[in-house]
Design a protein around this motif. Sequence first.
Motif, mmCIF file in Angstrom:
data_model
loop_
_atom_site.group_PDB
_atom_site.id
_atom_site.type_symbol
_atom_site.label_atom_id
_atom_site.label_comp_id
_atom_site.label_asym_id
_atom_site.label_seq_id
_atom_site.Cartn_x
_atom_site.Cartn_y
_atom_site.Cartn_z
ATOM 1 N N THR A 365 0.826 -1.203 0.000
ATOM 2 C CA THR A 365 0.000 0.000 0.000
ATOM 3 C C THR A 365 0.865 1.260 0.000
ATOM 4 O OG1 THR A 365 -1.474 -1.256 1.419
ATOM 5 C CG2 THR A 365 -1.952 1.072 1.149
ATOM 6 N N VAL A 366 1.846 1.279 0.888
ATOM 7 C CA VAL A 366 2.643 2.495 1.074
ATOM 8 C C VAL A 366 3.488 2.788 -0.157
ATOM 9 C CG1 VAL A 366 4.543 3.468 2.407
ATOM 10 C CG2 VAL A 366 2.653 2.356 3.567
ATOM 11 N N VAL A 367 4.130 1.763 -0.674
ATOM 12 C CA VAL A 367 4.979 1.983 -1.844
ATOM 13 C C VAL A 367 4.121 2.008 -3.104
ATOM 14 C CG1 VAL A 367 6.874 1.053 -3.204
ATOM 15 C CG2 VAL A 367 6.972 0.947 -0.718
ATOM 16 N N GLY A 368 3.103 1.140 -3.109
ATOM 17 C CA GLY A 368 2.265 1.011 -4.303
ATOM 18 C C GLY A 368 1.542 2.296 -4.680
ATOM 19 N N GLY A 369 1.079 3.025 -3.688
ATOM 20 C CA GLY A 369 0.343 4.256 -3.987
ATOM 21 C C GLY A 369 1.245 5.447 -4.202
ATOM 22 N N GLY A 370 2.537 5.206 -4.396
ATOM 23 C CA GLY A 370 3.495 6.311 -4.478
ATOM 24 C C GLY A 370 4.111 6.462 -3.110
ATOM 25 N N THR A 371 5.429 6.319 -3.026
ATOM 26 C CA THR A 371 6.075 6.343 -1.712
ATOM 27 C C THR A 371 5.799 7.665 -1.010
ATOM 28 O OG1 THR A 371 8.077 7.298 -2.604
ATOM 29 C CG2 THR A 371 7.972 4.904 -2.548
ATOM 30 N N PRO A 372 5.958 7.681 0.316
ATOM 31 C CA PRO A 372 5.798 8.943 1.060
ATOM 32 C C PRO A 372 6.654 10.065 0.467
ATOM 33 C CG PRO A 372 5.918 7.116 2.600
ATOM 34 C CD PRO A 372 6.148 6.545 1.231
ATOM 35 N N ASN A 373 7.844 9.738 -0.016
ATOM 36 C CA ASN A 373 8.672 10.776 -0.648
ATOM 37 C C ASN A 373 7.949 11.436 -1.816
ATOM 38 O OD1 ASN A 373 10.837 10.698 1.008
ATOM 39 N ND2 ASN A 373 12.236 9.693 -0.426
ATOM 40 N N ILE A 374 7.263 10.624 -2.616
ATOM 41 C CA ILE A 374 6.554 11.188 -3.768
ATOM 42 C C ILE A 374 5.395 12.057 -3.302
ATOM 43 C CG2 ILE A 374 5.123 10.584 -5.761
ATOM 44 C CD1 ILE A 374 7.028 8.219 -6.172
ATOM 45 N N GLN A 375 4.683 11.591 -2.277
ATOM 46 C CA GLN A 375 3.582 12.418 -1.747
ATOM 47 C C GLN A 375 4.128 13.752 -1.240
ATOM 48 O OE1 GLN A 375 0.884 11.304 -2.594
ATOM 49 N NE2 GLN A 375 1.261 9.114 -2.763
ATOM 50 N N LYS A 376 5.283 13.691 -0.585
ATOM 51 C CA LYS A 376 5.855 14.943 -0.064
ATOM 52 C C LYS A 376 6.238 15.888 -1.201
ATOM 53 C CE LYS A 376 7.628 12.647 4.011
ATOM 54 N NZ LYS A 376 8.859 12.131 4.627
ATOM 55 N N ASN A 377 6.777 15.325 -2.266
ATOM 56 C CA ASN A 377 7.085 16.181 -3.427
ATOM 57 C C ASN A 377 5.820 16.834 -3.971
ATOM 58 O OD1 ASN A 377 9.809 15.712 -3.413
ATOM 59 N ND2 ASN A 377 9.745 14.102 -4.970
ATOM 60 N N ILE A 378 4.766 16.039 -4.087
ATOM 61 C CA ILE A 378 3.517 16.574 -4.637
ATOM 62 C C ILE A 378 2.973 17.680 -3.743
ATOM 63 C CG2 ILE A 378 1.113 16.013 -5.192
ATOM 64 C CD1 ILE A 378 2.061 13.210 -5.994
ATOM 65 N N ILE A 379 2.964 17.421 -2.428
ATOM 66 C CA ILE A 379 2.466 18.441 -1.498
ATOM 67 C C ILE A 379 3.304 19.712 -1.625
ATOM 68 C CG2 ILE A 379 2.221 19.047 0.951
ATOM 69 C CD1 ILE A 379 1.718 15.986 1.430
ATOM 70 N N ALA A 380 4.622 19.523 -1.633
ATOM 71 C CA ALA A 380 5.511 20.691 -1.635
ATOM 72 C C ALA A 380 5.402 21.470 -2.943
ATOM 73 C CB ALA A 380 6.958 20.253 -1.398
ATOM 74 N N GLU A 381 5.310 20.743 -4.053
ATOM 75 C CA GLU A 381 5.329 21.445 -5.337
ATOM 76 C C GLU A 381 3.939 21.930 -5.746
ATOM 77 O OE1 GLU A 381 7.431 18.716 -7.916
ATOM 78 O OE2 GLU A 381 9.172 18.741 -6.581
ATOM 79 N N ARG A 382 2.932 21.047 -5.646
ATOM 80 C CA ARG A 382 1.616 21.445 -6.162
ATOM 81 C C ARG A 382 0.835 22.298 -5.172
ATOM 82 N NH1 ARG A 382 -0.422 15.964 -8.890
ATOM 83 N NH2 ARG A 382 1.558 15.415 -9.876
ATOM 84 N N ILE A 383 0.928 21.975 -3.890
ATOM 85 C CA ILE A 383 0.140 22.756 -2.929
ATOM 86 C C ILE A 383 0.930 23.956 -2.428
ATOM 87 C CG2 ILE A 383 -1.230 22.712 -0.817
ATOM 88 C CD1 ILE A 383 -1.560 19.739 -1.097
ATOM 89 N N LEU A 384 2.173 23.725 -2.019
ATOM 90 C CA LEU A 384 2.943 24.814 -1.412
ATOM 91 C C LEU A 384 3.649 25.683 -2.450
ATOM 92 C CD1 LEU A 384 4.459 22.891 1.637
ATOM 93 C CD2 LEU A 384 2.322 24.173 1.514
ATOM 94 N N GLY A 385 3.756 25.182 -3.680
ATOM 95 C CA GLY A 385 4.362 25.988 -4.735
ATOM 96 C C GLY A 385 5.880 26.052 -4.691
ATOM 97 N N LEU A 386 6.510 25.085 -4.053
ATOM 98 C CA LEU A 386 7.982 25.062 -4.050
ATOM 99 C C LEU A 386 8.495 24.620 -5.414
ATOM 100 C CD1 LEU A 386 8.540 23.631 -0.479
ATOM 101 C CD2 LEU A 386 9.453 25.795 -1.331
ATOM 102 N N PRO A 387 9.717 25.060 -5.755
ATOM 103 C CA PRO A 387 10.247 24.701 -7.084
ATOM 104 C C PRO A 387 10.568 23.212 -7.182
ATOM 105 C CG PRO A 387 11.879 25.917 -5.788
ATOM 106 C CD PRO A 387 10.609 25.949 -5.009
ATOM 107 N N LYS A 388 10.580 22.719 -8.398
ATOM 108 C CA LYS A 388 10.925 21.314 -8.632
ATOM 109 C C LYS A 388 12.383 21.078 -8.271
ATOM 110 C CE LYS A 388 7.552 19.618 -11.820
ATOM 111 N NZ LYS A 388 7.134 18.341 -11.235
ATOM 112 N N ASP A 389 12.678 19.823 -8.006
ATOM 113 C CA ASP A 389 14.028 19.414 -7.612
ATOM 114 C C ASP A 389 15.077 19.711 -8.670
ATOM 115 O OD1 ASP A 389 13.896 17.356 -5.146
ATOM 116 O OD2 ASP A 389 15.892 17.569 -6.018
#
Lengths: 389, 389, 375, 375
Positions: A365-389
């Motif tokens: 479940t955890v890895v399959g749905g996109g690892t927590p790292n990926i969720q954090k990237n999405i939150i940071a970039e799409r919601i918070l508007g931080l620049p891409k890596d």
Amino acid sequence: MDFDLTKEEEAFRDDLRGFLDEHLPPPEERAPDFLPKWWKAVREKRLIGFAWPKQVTGGGGSLMEQFILKEELLARKAPMLGRDVTGLSWVGPALIQFGTDEQKQKYIPEILDGKTMWCTGYSEPDVGSDLASLQCRAERDGDEYVVNGSKIWISLAHFATGIYNLVRTDPNPPTKYDGISCLLIPMDTPGIEVVPIKNMSMTGMAEIFNQVFFKDVRVPVERRLGDEGEGWAIICSALQNERSSITEVMRHSQRLESLYELARHSRVNGRPALEDAGVRRKLASIETQIEALRLGGMRALSRQLRGLDHQSQASLGKLHNCNLLVECADFALELEGSANQYMAGSEAAVDDGRWQVDGLAWPVTVVGGGTPNIQKNIIAERILGLPKD
Amino acid sequence: MDFDLTKEEEAFRDDLRGFLDEHLPPPEERAPDFLPKWWKAVREKRLIGFAWPKQVTGGGGSLMEQFILKEELLARKAPMLGRDVTGLSWVGPALIQFGTDEQKQKYIPEILDGKTMWCTGYSEPDVGSDLASLQCRAERDGDEYVVNGSKIWISLAHFATGIYNLVRTDPNPPTKYDGISCLLIPMDTPGIEVVPIKNMSMTGMAEIFNQVFFKDVRVPVERRLGDEGEGWAIICSALQNERSSITEVMRHSQRLESLYELARHSRVNGRPALEDAGVRRKLASIETQIEALRLGGMRALSRQLRGLDHQSQASLGKLHNCNLLVECADFALELEGSANQYMAGSEAAVDDGRWQVDGLAWPVTVVGGGTPNIQKNIIAERILGLPKD
Amino acid sequence: MNFGLSDEQELLRAEVRKFLGDRCPIDTVRLLAETEHAHSPELWKQLAELGWLGMIVPEQYGGSDLGWVELAVLLIETGRSLLPAPLVASTLVVATLVDAASDEERERWLPGLVDGSTIGSVAILEESESWTPTAIGLRGEPDRDGFVLTGCKRFVSDPMTADLFLVPFRTGDGEREITVAVVESESDGLSRKSFPSMDRTRRMGDVLFEGVRVPASQVLGPVGEGWPVVARLIDRGAVATAAEICGAAEALHRLSLEYAMDRKQFGRPIGAFQGIKHPLAEMYLEVESSKSLLYYAAWVLTHRPDEVPRAASCAKAYASEKFVRIGVDAIQIHGAVGYTDDCPVHLYFKRAKWARPSYGDSNYHFDRIVGLRGL
Amino acid sequence: MNFGLSDEQELLRAEVRKFLGDRCPIDTVRLLAETEHAHSPELWKQLAELGWLGMIVPEQYGGSDLGWVELAVLLIETGRSLLPAPLVASTLVVATLVDAASDEERERWLPGLVDGSTIGSVAILEESESWTPTAIGLRGEPDRDGFVLTGCKRFVSDPMTADLFLVPFRTGDGEREITVAVVESESDGLSRKSFPSMDRTRRMGDVLFEGVRVPASQVLGPVGEGWPVVARLIDRGAVATAAEICGAAEALHRLSLEYAMDRKQFGRPIGAFQGIKHPLAEMYLEVESSKSLLYYAAWVLTHRPDEVPRAASCAKAYASEKFVRIGVDAIQIHGAVGYTDDCPVHLYFKRAKWARPSYGDSNYHFDRIVGLRGL
């Protein structure tokens, strides 16, 4: 702010409760032939595809009614509403949004009737979470596409009747997000081969993952969902709808009750676990996090009910859900002490080995749905508007 | 593997203990004029600059003797061995490795005698941890450099007699690591201005940080340490020597004893804190981590004694030290409950407000020595060989 | 002072690593794990021939007369390779016999344990799974020149392959009236059972005593004064388990590191992203710290007996907590690959869950560290 | 169902935010923090004029007759701006009078508390700093028509600016024989003291009772049955504190986010590195979760009294733990800038240490959540 139901919603719930009293006995009283009967009943009641349009034989229910429905089902530990899980969660919603009328009429009733069993072809070897780098090719040849390549981490592919497959229709796109299309391919098409992958759980979930190989697989053009090159947009829309947080919340709540039960008959340093301050605080902390997840889901639903953006919040729920899954899975095995080694099926297993299943299934479940790292990237970039890596 | 001392080492320790019995009374018995007497005695005994060469009036001691010395000093809560802390930790070692004979003879005895008080000019505004991006310029004009720019986060600059300053001597270097040089500048040189920065601690450590401005500051060429453009190599060598882990370990050990003491007279939910399983395990976990830091330091020393690479391990110790500092500082304030608000000087302060100092001072150490993120980058890239970001 | 391995110890490490790499690579581990007892008699015999079963045994009984640091070197390597063998338990029996048994008892059992013809195991825990003397409820009723045992021991390592068990039992109502004896697995009235375990490189189960006779000649030391023997055994078990953890955690870190360098995403190795890089750095700190604590605990076991309880508790508490954490991170770094059967990560992940409670989890050891201060 | 603010509530939020942005920006906070009582009578008067001191008070006493959700909206904003004012304590006195006082008592005190001419505070804790009835040792000896109080209350918020204190005291030896009264700060025998605190936007201190007479007309409810009043007050204090935390934590996240976008290193904003980006994402999750729990707790305070204890404990336990954690991360993200006096981060960091124990830390609330199950 208001958490009460309206009169109409209460009426809907009361009717539903009557239906469930009649058709859904408690888990321990369900007979071996219960499932087909259940599916028949809920199909007739139009509870399968409850929020889908009535034109395609869905229930035409409102969001709020759907929320009530899920709460009631989960409170009674109902089995899944339909047989074709992937069809119901992925293929159906995509068809409703992007399909032609012909496609909708052809595929959706089959899904609701449980006649099909879909699987999804997203991941590829050496691609991982960078989904858009996919390499599986579909070349146009007259009225057909010719598909070559392979897909991996496909659950249930060995039972599936069709695969909802992402392919590259433009080999030299302007960006990697372009030139991707979506094909609905019957699994019995010549040239498809399914190879199971053994996984670590060995808890009854073994070998549910597969790699699927495509060799010169010919697919008629009318089996393309959406426009050519529209695949990435379709998939993004689907990923955002991926999981209903209320389902997760109810699962966590049931897990929490089981954790309290486990603590009641476990020991820490030889003393009852429930007398241990560390155990008590951990249980309460988990309870609090589940409550936060529940309320976060209701906030998102509430926005959705009002037509406000709610999808950007989905990653928050997913990250939260992942954190909880990892924490609960490990905590239970810690509470069990050495008995954590005894698997389901062993007379020595604690709670019939359910925590071993949990403890080994979370990565899926955890890895399959996109690892927590990926969720954090999405939150940071799409919601918070931080620049891409 | 062997943790016993040799006969010679034991003899050294016994002699040292005799000396300390005579010159170092316990903290509560130290008179107001103790410090100058102490510095005089340890200088005569050649304990200041103990491992530095005898030619520059250092002690010529071995690494192992130095280790024993530090253990003995810290066990007795000795004050610092010399007055010029920055001179002893940064300038002296750099001079010994990179200085000319004239520079060594001129500067080192002054440092050991406590006649100087050096500060370091590394960080600049808008540069932060990317140290090599420094902009402070030094242009050659005959036998002098003309320095313009500013440095920030300089502790003790308002007391300092000289600044060990990193400057850019080549404005267009091939890489940012080139064209950096190191100048030893007297603080009374015309054109230097010191401006204090207020910091959050307000615990007696307020305003120890400064910004230093350079305006057309003229520095004779013979005050350059090392070759022109060699500054980055010098600084890297210095940063690796930055901190002696044994000192940190002993400080943590003293802090742990104080934490146990605090727990002895604190309460959790109205009951004695030492009866609370959570508190007990936290104390033991901190104790275990300190033990790991202590042993890690000994492993590094052991490698150093055998001439093996030990410097790459320094970041491990720093990261570990940071983690411990943050954890201890917060744990104490948690144990104090609402009284955590009462600062030193208040009659209501717990333990004379020492934990408030700790609780507010950790950022200086943790961030000042390179944030944990930077230590993790160093460990990952230099030790583990992972690619740069 | 030298906090490092001697040349001989380095040589031993290289020898063990080479042997295990040749004879017990990960594919062999997988195969052995699926056999009935997860045990290879041939491999066991080879370990004996190399002298590794009697590492800390005096030469007169066929041993190598080395210390706990050498034993730690061996166990780090068997942990690294996940060797399926009852090595830890059998070694603990050996160590206990060496310092608590009479000359006759040593003569009787040590040579067989050292040459591999006898396998030992340890049966301390009962239903409460507590490591305290009060938790020992197995009764030993006096009978002629010995005792008759009635009760059940639980969570016994590899019970089916063991030829003899080290068993503490109660010979009085006083808290510490415990007696320790060697009980042969073929004794009348003794039955044993093993259950499928999550870490399939090991087996675990129950030993049931229904009127098992144990003659006085099999009792270790004075009757009713056996608790110190058991306490020492638990500390040694903690250190031995910590050693296996150190090797396994290091292997897991190495696997994750290699994967992070190898696997590319968005055009770069994933190890270039701080989201992967930083956990790898933290893991490394934790692995190195585990090793520091472990080596020191092993050294004091041979050289500074007074320091053993604290050093053993620090080593085991830290290592078992961090190993579990590292296991979770390793799976996340590996992504979907991490839970395939082909990838060995899950084998280490399961080992971490086994190792945590073994000879005391961090709750037990942390509580003890504070207790050792008299608090 | 609507888990969102109504238009009126949104309007209130905007109004409060604008007012505080204008009248109490961070520089004003700094100045006020250095005044003797960290209190501005003018600002207090303005809050009263805007109706914010009587938000939950019935109109007949001059209040706005709104609910706890509106109050939460207000307190989130005062927390965000670190408003130095005795608002939480005074509001808790108001709330307690509204539902536990007699008509006469309400008439007597509520109008003054609402119009800002009277300031209230709460004096529950004693030396043990425990929120249980047994921790209340302040004795109330019967005397004519009232009581004489002797003892000491500790950790009282802003004791020097308060005109009256809500004081629970012991009127019997039974565990819950507690009586609650309003005690005026000018009473004979009452003395108070405040100590410099770490969070300088607040003051905290002791209130000493040396034979203070309290007439029966100042007792709230029946004698000896005051504990439920106190218990409700503690829950409301937990929710009010959680509201201030939510605003402050959100501000801290916002500051860190802006800094991460602004500050460049190695040629990129530091927010582009996962080592900064991921903590910012986690902070966001924690801030949003804190708000979900808080809003729900505020809603049940007005609408579902049965759910209050659990909802209040969840909200306070979660928010205070995460706020401390976010404070540490914020400092690390800001680097050296984070501990300069000019940067407001340290003000929030200190507030986090204040807020954690206030009306129960997570140990207290977690223990209670389990206790509510009867375990």
